[in-house]
Structure formats: C-alpha cells, structure tokens
Enzyme design. Sequence first.
Site, PDB file in Angstrom:
ATOM      1  N   HIS A  56     -12.019   0.366  -0.152  1.00 19.41           N
ATOM      2  CA  HIS A  56     -10.844  -0.373   0.315  1.00 19.41           C
ATOM      3  C   HIS A  56     -10.372   0.174   1.668  1.00 19.41           C
ATOM      4  O   HIS A  56      -9.486   1.017   1.740  1.00 19.41           O
ATOM      5  CB  HIS A  56      -9.730  -0.249  -0.721  1.00 19.41           C
ATOM      6  CG  HIS A  56      -8.597  -1.199  -0.532  1.00 19.41           C
ATOM      7  ND1 HIS A  56      -7.914  -1.760  -1.588  1.00 19.41           N
ATOM      8  CD2 HIS A  56      -8.004  -1.701   0.583  1.00 19.41           C
ATOM      9  CE1 HIS A  56      -6.955  -2.552  -1.125  1.00 19.41           C
ATOM     10  NE2 HIS A  56      -6.997  -2.518   0.191  1.00 19.41           N
ATOM     11  N   LEU A  59     -10.428  -2.153   8.686  1.00 22.97           N
ATOM     12  CA  LEU A  59     -10.942  -1.776  10.004  1.00 22.97           C
ATOM     13  C   LEU A  59     -10.388  -2.656  11.119  1.00 22.97           C
ATOM     14  O   LEU A  59     -10.619  -2.388  12.284  1.00 22.97           O
ATOM     15  CB  LEU A  59     -12.474  -1.812  10.004  1.00 22.97           C
ATOM     16  CG  LEU A  59     -13.159  -0.803   9.063  1.00 22.97           C
ATOM     17  CD1 LEU A  59     -14.665  -0.931   9.153  1.00 22.97           C
ATOM     18  CD2 LEU A  59     -12.717   0.618   9.378  1.00 22.97           C
ATOM     19  N   ARG A  60      -9.698  -3.732  10.751  1.00 22.72           N
ATOM     20  CA  ARG A  60      -8.921  -4.589  11.660  1.00 22.72           C
ATOM     21  C   ARG A  60      -9.744  -5.424  12.636  1.00 22.72           C
ATOM     22  O   ARG A  60      -9.228  -6.412  13.174  1.00 22.72           O
ATOM     23  CB  ARG A  60      -7.922  -3.750  12.463  1.00 22.72           C
ATOM     24  CG  ARG A  60      -6.942  -2.940  11.618  1.00 22.72           C
ATOM     25  CD  ARG A  60      -6.109  -3.806  10.699  1.00 22.72           C
ATOM     26  NE  ARG A  60      -5.006  -3.076  10.074  1.00 22.72           N
ATOM     27  CZ  ARG A  60      -4.449  -3.409   8.931  1.00 22.72           C
ATOM     28  NH1 ARG A  60      -4.886  -4.461   8.257  1.00 22.72           N
ATOM     29  NH2 ARG A  60      -3.444  -2.711   8.441  1.00 22.72           N
ATOM     30  N   ASN A  90      -9.013  -9.234   5.681  1.00 16.56           N
ATOM     31  CA  ASN A  90      -7.837  -9.793   6.367  1.00 16.56           C
ATOM     32  C   ASN A  90      -7.831  -9.448   7.854  1.00 16.56           C
ATOM     33  O   ASN A  90      -6.955  -8.771   8.369  1.00 16.56           O
ATOM     34  CB  ASN A  90      -6.540  -9.337   5.692  1.00 16.56           C
ATOM     35  CG  ASN A  90      -6.392  -7.823   5.618  1.00 16.56           C
ATOM     36  OD1 ASN A  90      -7.364  -7.081   5.721  1.00 16.56           O
ATOM     37  ND2 ASN A  90      -5.164  -7.376   5.434  1.00 16.56           N
ATOM     38  N   HIS A 230      -5.561  -0.938  -5.650  1.00 19.99           N
ATOM     39  CA  HIS A 230      -4.378  -0.059  -5.542  1.00 19.99           C
ATOM     40  C   HIS A 230      -3.385  -0.192  -6.702  1.00 19.99           C
ATOM     41  O   HIS A 230      -2.204  -0.508  -6.511  1.00 19.99           O
ATOM     42  CB  HIS A 230      -3.663  -0.259  -4.208  1.00 19.99           C
ATOM     43  CG  HIS A 230      -3.522  -1.678  -3.741  1.00 19.99           C
ATOM     44  ND1 HIS A 230      -3.023  -2.696  -4.518  1.00 19.99           N
ATOM     45  CD2 HIS A 230      -3.795  -2.238  -2.537  1.00 19.99           C
ATOM     46  CE1 HIS A 230      -3.014  -3.810  -3.830  1.00 19.99           C
ATOM     47  NE2 HIS A 230      -3.471  -3.567  -2.617  1.00 19.99           N
ATOM     48  N   ASP A 303      -7.163   2.457   0.869  1.00 22.07           N
ATOM     49  CA  ASP A 303      -6.335   1.382   1.440  1.00 22.07           C
ATOM     50  C   ASP A 303      -5.899   1.778   2.846  1.00 22.07           C
ATOM     51  O   ASP A 303      -4.754   1.533   3.263  1.00 22.07           O
ATOM     52  CB  ASP A 303      -5.126   1.072   0.561  1.00 22.07           C
ATOM     53  CG  ASP A 303      -4.444  -0.243   0.943  1.00 22.07           C
ATOM     54  OD1 ASP A 303      -5.003  -0.993   1.778  1.00 22.07           O
ATOM     55  OD2 ASP A 303      -3.340  -0.518   0.437  1.00 22.07           O
TER      56      ASP A 303
END
EC number: 3.5.2.3
Length: 428
Positions: A56, A59-60, A90, A230, A303
Amino acid sequence: MSKILIRGAKVLGGEQQDVLIDGSVIEAVGTGLSAEGAEVVEAGGKVLLPGLVDLHTHLREPGREDSETVLTGTRAAASGGYTAVFAMANTFPVADTAGVVEQVYRLGQESGYCDVQPIGAVTVGLEGKKLAELGAMHESAAGVTVFSDDGKCVDDAVIMRRALEYVKAFGGVVAQHAQEPRLTEGAQMNEGIVSAELGLGGWPAVAEESVIARDVLLAEHVGSRVHICHLSTAGSVEIVRWAKSRGIDVTAEVTPHHLLLTDEMVRTYNPVYKVNPPLRTERDVMALREALADGTIDIVATDHAPHPHEDKDCEWAAAAMGMVGLETALSVVQQTMVETGLLDWAGVADRMSVKPAQIGRANGHGRPVSAGEPANLVLVDADYRGAVDPAGFASRSRNTPYEGRELPGRVTHTWLRGKATLVDGKLA
C-alpha cells in the site's frame, strides 16, 4: 563485482551466519563462508531479513509529481528496506486502464531502486459507478492482480460484488478502503471524547466496521479474495477474526502509525496527524498490535501518502490527509512489536515481506534467506537509536508524524536481486 559476502549477520534475528550472494541469487548461507574476490560486508550482528514488501504505497505519479514520483518514492522505499512496493491507483489520470498501469510499471523498472507493481482501480475514475478495465489491466505488461479505489470506498454493494466475481477468474484480489461515506461526511478525526472536546467532526468506528462486515460476507458468497486496507479499530479486528473462523478468504493490513499513535495527538491541531482512517484510541492500538501478533491482521502496510508542504502547513480543516511512512515503518514496527515481545524478527519478516508478497503475488519477493533464492535482502542495525529527521528523507515530501521522535533501528543495506540500492545508510 558479482559476488558479495555478508559476514556475521543474524538471519531473521537468529544466530550469526554468513550469506554469499552470486549475481542475483543467494549462493550459500552458513558459517565460515569465503569467496575469492567477493565484496565483503561486515554485518557485525545486524539483523538480515528478506527485502520488505509494501502492499500500500502512494507514488503519486502521474499527476502529482510535486509530492512524489516513482523515482523518489522507490528511493524512499530502498532507504526503508523495501525491495517491492504496490502503487495505489489514485493518480491523475487514475490508473484504471492498461495504458496507465503500464506507464507506472515502466517507470518502476527504470528507477532501479525497487520493483513497482501497479494497483488498478476498481471503478472508472474511482467514481464507484462502473467497473474499470480489470481484465485488460491484468493482461497488460504490468500483470495487475490487486485492485483498489483506495482513498474512496467501493460503497455500492452490487459494484463490489461484481468486482469480486471478476477478479476471481484470475486469482486477483480487491483491496477495500472501508469507509461508509454517508457516516463520515465532514469527518476530521476519530469520533470520541477527543473529537467532542475539540469540536471536530467525528469519523465513527462503525463507518469502517460496517463495510468490512458487508464485504467479508460478499467474499464468502462469491468465493473470492478480499483484502482490507489500513484496518484501524478493535471492532474491525473482531469482524476479520470471525470471518477467518468461517473460512472466508479475507486478509487485512495495519499501518505503522495505527500501531503507535492515538487520537490524543490531534489535541495539538498539527495537521501532520490528520490521516484516513484517523488515529484511533489507545484501546484500538492495543487491539491492533495483538491482532498483528496472532495473525488476525496479516501484514503491515505503510499507506505512504506524501503531500507537498503547502497541503499540510495550513489549518487542520483544510489540510490533506496522509503521512509518509516508507522510511520509518520498520523502526515503528520494531518499537511496537519487537521491543514489546509481541513479534520476533522472523515474525516481522512474515508480516512485512512474506505475506504481503503472497497476497499481491510479488514473484521473487518474500522468499526465504536460503541458497538458490533471489537476493532481495535488507540489513538492519537493531541496536541503533536516533531521532527522526525528515530533512534526510529520500521521499520528496516531509509529512511525517515522527519528526524529532526517537525510534529504534536503522536500515543500513538493501539489495535488490543482488544489486545494492542502499549502502551504509546511503542510496547507491
């Protein structure tokens, strides 16, 4: 130099042994090993583990390169002892097509610091209305097996059922961000005594627990795999424990910050403690630790959620949710699980390498430290103590809740298929 001799390492925290690496594989494990011309790493009793695997990671890239890129994120991963990470969907654009996941996969290959396995979105645009191209993403060069709308919950039961049915055909898994949106509108922190005293909107435990309960029943009905992202409450632990007792194919993760921090930190109004799901109570923290120890919670996942300075250096209500975690995860687990006697180092390897690799089908990772296995390894100075200084992070972002906090342990070396990515605490 093709051969590396790691001398005097405590393999999985046990007796000191030598490990000889030849090229990309482990040639031998034993005592008194030697190899002419080999590069020698004097471990001096440091702990040697299989390379860590994070199921999880954010890395954007593409789209939010101001907070992280695949390159900077994988450098942070190597610094934290990781040899493989799973990149959440995302991004901008969302990783909901074969083209986007292949882009992330190629960027990971080019970075060279750790393997990057993209996670595909469950629904188009993370909007929860229409299934994304799950089959196409699985059949792409990236070979996606994990799908998640993380950051948003797949709250439509019909969509969730269809996703579980679809991935069952190729052994995939749906990783759910368990958050009932109607119960968390305007939520700023955990709902409880502290939120009432601070006047901040509450995020109730039942918003997580109700979705988990629904999804384990759906997984049982379909006969498919579901993974809980999470997990953060004592009630969620009990639901997962019940589901496993029924033989439902469910796995769950906990973050390092949910093993250590509580909602009492929010009294500072420092947005560095703003995260989703929110920091919970001390009772929840203790339940999560016990569940990780007894196997109800299968793995630790970071996360890792990087944000630029301006997204966190603002008033609480306007701040983004999330914390960076790749470079501090192992230290937090050492403090909360090893030093409390809840896990030994072999248990840490199981929860942070072996099982996440199994859940995500990360081939070549989470393997035993033995002859013939890929040389994906991390060397840890467990005796080290030091204050966290985010100025030294490899991540592009600095939103850590541990700045100035003394934590144990320090990763000194990381090897990815025999290639050093971290040497003496410095990126190779």
